[in-house]
Design a protein around this motif. Structure first.
Motif: not given
Length: 100
Positions: A43-47
């Protein structure tokens, strides 16, 4: 005598109930087919950067907002008793007390 009763009941039940056919017949169970499924994409690829936005505390209200919230809660509580304490002005026009 008991054997005769059991055979008679079995014969009557065989007449009343359908005989199993096809897949419902007792015997070897066909093996289950397992279809491979690809894993879902992440779902999330970046912090997220916590320092990019300031901390907001929504539970801290200024006195004016606190008063408006108290008035809304009071109006909702009185509405359960059938008392209407609606707004005094609607679209800039003063509402008479008899219609509130």
């Amino acid at each position: 005598m008991l054997d005769l009763i059991v055979h008679t009941l079995a014969w009557m039940l065989s007449l009343c109930t359908p005989r199993p056919r096809g897949r419902h017949r007792l015997g070897a169970v066909p093996p289950l087919r397992i279809i491979p499924v690809a894993p879902p994409p992440p779902r999330f690829t970046e912090r997220l950067d916590g320092n990019a936005c300031r901390v907001v505390r929504p539970y801290v209200l200024d006195p004016a907002e606190h008063r408006r919230q108290r008035d809304r809660r009071r109006a909702a509580r009185l509405a359960t008793y059938g008392i209407d304490v609606g707004p005094k002005h609607i679209h800039g026009v003063r509402v008479p007390a008899a219609t509130r």
